[in-house]
Design an enzyme around this catalytic site. Structure first.
Site, PDB file in Angstrom:
ATOM      1  N   CYS A  23      31.305  39.634  45.799  1.00  0.00           N
ATOM      2  CA  CYS A  23      32.712  39.360  46.081  1.00  0.00           C
ATOM      3  C   CYS A  23      33.443  39.042  44.790  1.00  0.00           C
ATOM      4  CB  CYS A  23      32.821  38.180  47.044  1.00  0.00           C
ATOM      5  SG  CYS A  23      34.510  37.754  47.502  1.00  0.00           S
ATOM      6  N   LEU A  24      34.630  39.584  44.636  1.00  0.00           N
ATOM      7  CA  LEU A  24      35.441  39.315  43.451  1.00  0.00           C
ATOM      8  C   LEU A  24      35.888  37.855  43.395  1.00  0.00           C
ATOM      9  CD1 LEU A  24      37.599  42.563  43.411  1.00  0.00           C
ATOM     10  CD2 LEU A  24      35.552  42.039  42.043  1.00  0.00           C
ATOM     11  N   GLU A  27      36.286  42.531  53.811  1.00  0.00           N
ATOM     12  CA  GLU A  27      37.709  42.331  53.516  1.00  0.00           C
ATOM     13  C   GLU A  27      38.438  41.691  54.694  1.00  0.00           C
ATOM     14  OE1 GLU A  27      38.592  42.446  50.486  1.00  0.00           O
ATOM     15  OE2 GLU A  27      36.750  43.453  49.869  1.00  0.00           O
ATOM     16  N   HIS A  84      38.172  37.967  54.700  1.00  0.00           N
ATOM     17  CA  HIS A  84      39.111  37.282  53.799  1.00  0.00           C
ATOM     18  C   HIS A  84      40.412  36.936  54.519  1.00  0.00           C
ATOM     19  CE1 HIS A  84      37.139  37.203  49.936  1.00  0.00           C
ATOM     20  NE2 HIS A  84      36.847  38.489  50.002  1.00  0.00           N
ATOM     21  N   GLN A 133      43.026  36.990  48.095  1.00  0.00           N
ATOM     22  CA  GLN A 133      42.281  36.910  46.841  1.00  0.00           C
ATOM     23  C   GLN A 133      43.196  36.896  45.615  1.00  0.00           C
ATOM     24  OE1 GLN A 133      39.398  40.186  48.108  1.00  0.00           O
ATOM     25  NE2 GLN A 133      38.165  38.894  46.739  1.00  0.00           N
TER      26      GLN A 133
END
Length: 188
Positions: free
Chosen positions: A99-100, A142, A145, A51
C-alpha cells in the site's frame, strides 16, 4: 497536474469513511488528474482520494490484464459486491499486497477472487466492472480506503504486530505524516 503527497498510516483521513461526491466539478476533474499523476509517479496500481488527503469516494486504477491490455480508470461513488473469500491462510507468494500509505512493505492477505463494482466516471456515466484475480484484489484494496480501512487493518495478529513495530520505527502512525513520490526517499 501535480504529484500530491500521499498520507501514511495514522493520518485521520485514512481511518474515516469518505463522503459521497455530490457533483463532478472542475475541482474533482483536477483532483482525478493529480491522482493519476501521483499514482504513476509512486508507482502504484491504484490510489484513493483519502490517500492524498481528500475524504471523497473516488479512486483511480491502472493495470495490464491477462491479455496484455492496459486498463485505466476512475471510479466515483463505487459500490462493491464480493463473494466470500476461500477459507484458510493466505499464500504469501500469491496473495501478498502492499500500500502506498504503508510504503515499502508487503503482507499476505486473503481476498475474494471475484468482484463486481458499479460507479460513475468523470462524465457521470455509469460504470460496471466485473474482474477476478489480481484485478479483484486491486478493487477491494482501493474500495477499503473509501471506508477508512487500510489493508494492514485486515492482517493476522502476528503481521499486525510487525506493522506496529515498523510504523513506530519509521515515525508513522500519527497525523500529518506523508511522502511525495519523486521527492521523498522512503528506503528503510
Amino acid at each position: 497536474m501535480a504529484v500530491l503527497p500521499i498520507r501514511i498510516i495514522g493520518d485521520p483521513v485514512l481511518h474515516s469513511p469518505a463522503s459521497l461526491v455530490d457533483e463532478i466539478t472542475d475541482e474533482i476533474r483536477t483532483l482525478v488528474a493529480d491522482m493519476y499523476e501521483t499514482m504513476d509517479a509512486a508507482p502504484g496500481v491504484g490510489l484513493a482520494a483519502p490517500q492524498v488527503g481528500v475524504p471523497l469516494r473516488i479512486y483511480t486504477y491502472s493495470y495490464v490484464d491477462d491479455d496484455e491490455q492496459p486498463w485505466r480508470g476512475v471510479l466515483i461513488n463505487p459500490v462493491l459486491w464480493i463473494s466470500p473469500p476461500e477459507p484458510g491462510a493466505p499464500d504469501p507468494d500469491e496473495e501478498s499486497e502492499g500500500c502506498l500509505s504503508f510504503p515499502g512493505e508487503r503482507f499476505p492477505l486473503r481476498r475474494s477472487d471475484r468482484v463486481l463494482l458499479t460507479a460513475i466516471d468523470l462524465e457521470g456515466a455509469a460504470v460496471r466492472i466485473e474482474v477476478d484475480g489480481w484485478r479483484a484484489r486491486i478493487m477491494q484494496h482501493e474500495f477499503d480506503h473509501l471506508d477508512g480501512i487500510l489493508y494492514v487493518d485486515r492482517l493476522s495478529d502476528g503481521d499486525w504486530k510487525t506493522v506496529q513495530k515498523i510504523a513506530r520505527k519509521r515515525g508513522w502512525g500519527k497525523p500529518g505524516v506523508s511522502w511525495t513520490p519523486g521527492i521523498d526517499d522512503l528506503e528503510s
